[in-house]
Design an enzyme around this catalytic site. Structure first.
Site, short mmCIF file in Angstrom:
data_model
loop_
_atom_site.label_atom_id
_atom_site.label_comp_id
_atom_site.label_asym_id
_atom_site.label_seq_id
_atom_site.Cartn_x
_atom_site.Cartn_y
_atom_site.Cartn_z
N SER A 130 2.14 6.66 1.07
CA SER A 130 1.40 5.70 1.88
C SER A 130 -0.05 5.85 1.43
O SER A 130 -0.62 6.93 1.56
CB SER A 130 1.54 6.04 3.34
N ARG A 131 -0.61 4.78 0.84
CA ARG A 131 -1.91 4.95 0.20
C ARG A 131 -3.08 4.89 1.16
O ARG A 131 -4.17 5.32 0.83
CB ARG A 131 -2.09 3.92 -0.92
N VAL A 132 -2.89 4.34 2.34
CA VAL A 132 -4.03 4.28 3.26
C VAL A 132 -3.75 4.92 4.61
O VAL A 132 -4.67 5.23 5.35
CB VAL A 132 -4.49 2.82 3.51
N ASP A 148 0.83 -1.22 0.00
CA ASP A 148 0.00 0.00 0.00
C ASP A 148 0.86 1.26 0.00
O ASP A 148 0.39 2.31 0.42
CB ASP A 148 -0.88 0.04 1.25
#
Ligand code: ATP
Ligand code: MG
Length: 504
Positions: free
Chosen positions: A365-367, A340
């Site tokens: 950081s995608r989440v 992610d």
């Protein structure tokens, strides 16, 4: 002999034949046809399954990795020379299992779960198969709690949430392991259990790491799964799955777990060695065709469970080593696409003394930002902006000397931000302190502090603030936010402290 006699004899023989029981189906067994370099080929084993554990004449064990019409390919666990041609091989119907549970905390085990720290055997422990399906989508919850690394540059700009998979990627000696170790150290008192998996590392490095963790009191909540460069490829290959199984046991018991795989490049290399020995067709960079599955099935097991399933989580920090910064090589691109987000470390920054050497432009950081506390969100937006403007301008500033006022100010601010983000190894910062430091940085309250003194100034200032205005830290801790009042208090405190600090 008359007819009657003949039929009597005939009947007698038939009875005898019927009495013979052929029970070879009850115990499927075969024979080792070839053995070499930790790989065996078995003839006559009909009912073996992929991943099944085989027993080789009671001498050693092997894992099935290839099923063909007349032959089963397997990799030998433990010492390679224990298996030789002609030995009887039996299928066990099980897959490899490792001991799991609380008793492992503070221990160093090999990938089969056997302690190697000289602190005695593990007694009365549950076991768990090293391979398991990842949690279903319906069983997963939202990533909403931060996993604090204690590292300012990461928690502010590449925040990690519990249940997330964040890759740490960079060339050799860029501080990859240090980031993971600091993150483990920072979990003290936060209720997060840690599993560190060493894959194909030098034994001396692992022992130094265990020493560091003990020194910081982090072994109490940490399990080390260790496969060294000396171990056979099959042992290195199963290490991360074993570590994952140990982490999963805690997750399903409702705990938050952090698992570090250090590193998956060496894991891929071990798998490639095995595949080549098994004569599988080599593909790109000589890796076998299923190299993506090797890592996707491992990393998919990191999850945040829904409240109905206990709400536990496994956060994975896989590490990948690149060659000359090439993140477009086969294994790095695969893992980047599975995780992610990534923390990208750069040799140039590291050598220039910017440590941790996080390249903020290439790290994402995608989440994680969903899990960031609001006080942090407030200050980190401006931080990214300051840094990206600085990077852009710094390139142009090299060419000309007559810069306008605004550009000079942006460059100065960029230098200060960069300096403020530097952090020594094993010196982790609690989130309240991080917010205070970022606030003074992005509000440009450090204008009068010489760039090279910023680190020392900040460290002293935090002590001063905690002593003189403890309410700031408390309010951030309680509300997760930085109130206007607290902000103003910090501004006053910086001015006050500046006078004291520079008079000395
Ligand atoms: P390898 O490729 O060998 O696994 P690595 O990328 O994991 O290396 P580390 O072992 O973490 O890198 O760090 C390399 C060296 O840099 C160590 O001596 C470590 O103490 C030092 N180092 C790492 N981070 C920092 C930091 N923030 N400040 C100062 N020194 C650091
Ligand atoms: Mg390392």
């Amino acid at each position: 002999m008359n007819r009657e006699e003949i039929s009597l004899i005939e009947e007698h023989i038939r009875k005898k034949i019927n009495a013979v029981k052929l029970d070879c189906a009850a115990m499927p067994a075969g024979r080792v046809a070839f053995s070499g370099d930790g790989v065996i080929k078995v003839d006559g084993l009909r009912d073996a399954k992929y991943g099944e554990l085989l027993d080789v004449s009671g001498q050693t064990q092997a894992i099935v990795l290839g099923l063909y019409e007349n032959e089963v390919d397997a990799i030998v666990l433990g010492e390679e020379d224990k298996a030789s041609a002609g030995m009887i091989v039996k299928a066990t119907g099980r897959i490899v299992e490792v001991p799991v549970g609380k008793k492992l905390l503070g221990r160093v085990v090999n990938p089969l779960g056997v302690p190697i720290d000289g602190m005695g055997e593990l007694k009365g422990v549950r076991r768990r198969p090293i391979e398991a399906p990842a949690p279903e989508i319906a069983d997963r919850g939202k990533v909403d709690t931060p996993l604090q690394t204690g590292i300012l540059a990461i928690d502010s700009m590449v925040p990690i949430g519990r249940g997330q998979r964040e890759l740490i990627i960079g060339d050799r000696q860029t501080g990859k392991t240090s980031i993971a170790v600091d993150t483990i150290i920072n979990q003290k008192g936060k209720g997060v259990l840690c599993v560190y998996v060493a894959i194909g590392q030098k034994a001396s490095n692992v022992s130094a790491l265990v020493h560091t963790l003990s020194q910081y009191g982090a072994m109490d909540y940490t399990v080390i799964v260790c496969s060294t460069a000396k171990d056979s490829a099959p042992l290195q290959y199963i290490a991360p799955y074993s570590g994952c199984a140990i982490a999963e046991e805690f997750m399903y018991a409702g705990k938050d777990v952090l698992v570090v795989y250090d590193d998956l490049s060496k894991h891929a290399v071990a798998y490639r060695a095995m595949s080549l020995l098994l004569k599988r067709p080599p593909g790109r960079e000589a890796y076998p065709g299923d190299i993506f599955y090797l890592h996707s099935r491992l990393l998919e097991r990191a999850a945040k469970l829904s409240p109905e399933k206990g709400g536990g989580s496994v956060t994975a920090l896989p590490i990948v080593e690149t060659m000359a910064g090439d993140i477009s090589a086969y294994v790095p691109t695969n893992i980047i696409s599975i995780t992610d987000g990534q923390i990208y470390l750069e040799s140039d920054l590291f050598n220039a003394g910017i440590r941790p050497a996080v390249n903020v432009g290439l790290s994402v950081s995608r989440v994680g930002s969903a899990a960031q506390i609001s006080g942090m969100k407030k200050v980190s937006g401006k931080l990214r902006l300051d840094l990206s403007q600085y990077r852009e301008l710094a390139v142009f500033a090299q060419f000309g000397s007559d810069l306008d006022e605004n550009t000079t100010a942006r460059l100065e601010q960029g230098k200060r931000v960069t300096e403020a983000l530097k952090q020594e190894v094993h010196v982790t910062l609690p989130v309240e302190h991080q917010i205070v430091l970022l606030y003074v940085t992005v509000k440009e309250l450090l204008k009068n502090v010489p760039v090279k003194s910023i680190g020392a100034f900040n460290a002293e200032f935090l002590k001063y603030l905690d002593a003189a205005y403890p309410s700031v830290r408390e309010s951030v801790r309680e509300t997760g936010n930085l109130s206007m009042d607290a902000g103003l208090t910090i501004e006053d405190a910086v001015t006050e402290f500046g006078k004291i600090y520079f008079k000395e």
